[in-house]
Design a protein around this motif. Structure first.
Motif, PDB file in Angstrom:
ATOM      1  N   ARG A 230     -11.530   4.709  -8.223  1.00 22.81           N
ATOM      2  CA  ARG A 230     -11.441   4.252  -9.613  1.00 22.81           C
ATOM      3  C   ARG A 230     -12.558   4.913 -10.400  1.00 22.81           C
TER       4      ARG A 230
ATOM      5  N   PRO B  11      -4.328   1.080 -14.012  1.00 25.62           N
ATOM      6  CA  PRO B  11      -3.725   0.074 -13.140  1.00 25.62           C
ATOM      7  C   PRO B  11      -2.529  -0.631 -13.791  1.00 25.62           C
TER       8      PRO B  11
ATOM      9  N   LEU C  44       1.435   6.673  -6.848  1.00 24.47           N
ATOM     10  CA  LEU C  44       0.294   7.486  -7.267  1.00 24.47           C
ATOM     11  C   LEU C  44       0.513   8.974  -7.004  1.00 24.47           C
TER      12      LEU C  44
ATOM     13  N   ALA D 234       2.433   1.714  -3.432  1.00 25.88           N
ATOM     14  CA  ALA D 234       1.425   2.102  -4.419  1.00 25.88           C
ATOM     15  C   ALA D 234       1.008   3.561  -4.234  1.00 25.88           C
TER      16      ALA D 234
ATOM     17  N   LEU E 161      -5.635  -2.472  -5.115  1.00 24.37           N
ATOM     18  CA  LEU E 161      -6.572  -1.380  -5.366  1.00 24.37           C
ATOM     19  C   LEU E 161      -7.906  -1.626  -4.672  1.00 24.37           C
ATOM     20  N   ASN E 162      -8.360  -2.870  -4.649  1.00 27.28           N
ATOM     21  CA  ASN E 162      -9.600  -3.192  -3.930  1.00 27.28           C
ATOM     22  C   ASN E 162      -9.468  -2.823  -2.457  1.00 27.28           C
TER      23      ASN E 162
ATOM     24  N   GLU F 167      -9.230   0.988  -2.058  1.00 19.70           N
ATOM     25  CA  GLU F 167     -10.527   1.619  -2.321  1.00 19.70           C
ATOM     26  C   GLU F 167     -11.458   1.445  -1.118  1.00 19.70           C
TER      27      GLU F 167
ATOM     28  N   VAL G 176      -7.141   5.209 -11.956  1.00 17.95           N
ATOM     29  CA  VAL G 176      -7.016   5.213 -10.503  1.00 17.95           C
ATOM     30  C   VAL G 176      -6.383   6.534 -10.083  1.00 17.95           C
TER      31      VAL G 176
ATOM     32  N   VAL H  24      -8.009   5.446  -2.490  1.00 17.96           N
ATOM     33  CA  VAL H  24      -8.018   5.658  -3.939  1.00 17.96           C
ATOM     34  C   VAL H  24      -9.454   5.588  -4.445  1.00 17.96           C
TER      35      VAL H  24
ATOM     36  N   THR I 163       0.825  -1.212   0.000  1.00 21.03           N
ATOM     37  CA  THR I 163       0.000   0.000   0.000  1.00 21.03           C
ATOM     38  C   THR I 163       0.856   1.258   0.000  1.00 21.03           C
TER      39      THR I 163
ATOM     40  N   VAL J  23      -2.079  -6.001  -8.296  1.00 16.38           N
ATOM     41  CA  VAL J  23      -2.499  -4.590  -8.309  1.00 16.38           C
ATOM     42  C   VAL J  23      -4.003  -4.498  -8.088  1.00 16.38           C
TER      43      VAL J  23
END
Length: 141
Positions: free
Chosen positions: A78, A49, A40, A36, A67-68, A71, A90, A76, A33, A63
């Motif tokens: 989407r 992504p 970003l 990432a 991202l899940n 989020e 993203v 983040v 995390t 990824v």
């Protein structure tokens, strides 16, 4: 000099540093995390992504899972790519930006305290050697 033996010692030392309480505290953002979020922050606009996967050198499935998680945590968001509705973009939320800012600040403060204990000469040498190692390793990839 036996560079292989020295390399084994350094690998062992690197493994040990990840077990220290301060390292665990800094890696409170688990599973990539922090990395990432850091990537970003480099992009003022939303990214695909796939770009994140390439930058982080991890699979697209990893990824997607990352991202899940981010989020769900509100870090983040989407959205559909306006240029290609089949793709998603993203971007960081305000909460994601604040979290990475806070964690980076915390890491800088802890590192500054550690470097101060080394003293200016050793701290400069440490940075210089780390930079040189990164440059050498980047040439090999």
């Amino acid at each position: 000099m036996d560079y292989h033996a020295l390399a084994e010692k350094l690998v062992g030392l690197k493994t040990y540093t990840h077990l220290m309480p301060v390292a665990r505290k800094l890696s409170a953002l688990e599973g990539g995390t922090f990395l990432a979020l850091n990537y970003l922050t480099m992009y003022p606009e939303a990214i695909h992504p796939k770009e994140l996967s390439q930058k982080m050198a991890i699979s697209s499935a990893r990824v997607a899972a990352l991202l899940n998680h981010m989020e769900r945590e509100g870090l983040v968001v989407r959205s559909a790519d306006p240029d290609d509705g089949r793709k998603i973009l993203v971007s960081l939320t305000d909460a994601g930006q604040q979290l990475i800012k806070d964690k980076t600040s915390e890491m800088v403060d802890m590192m500054a305290q550690t470097l101060e204990e080394l003293g200016s000469e050793e701290a400069e040498a440490y940075y210089r050697i780390q930079l040189k190692l990164v440059q050498i390793l980047m040439r090999r990839t």
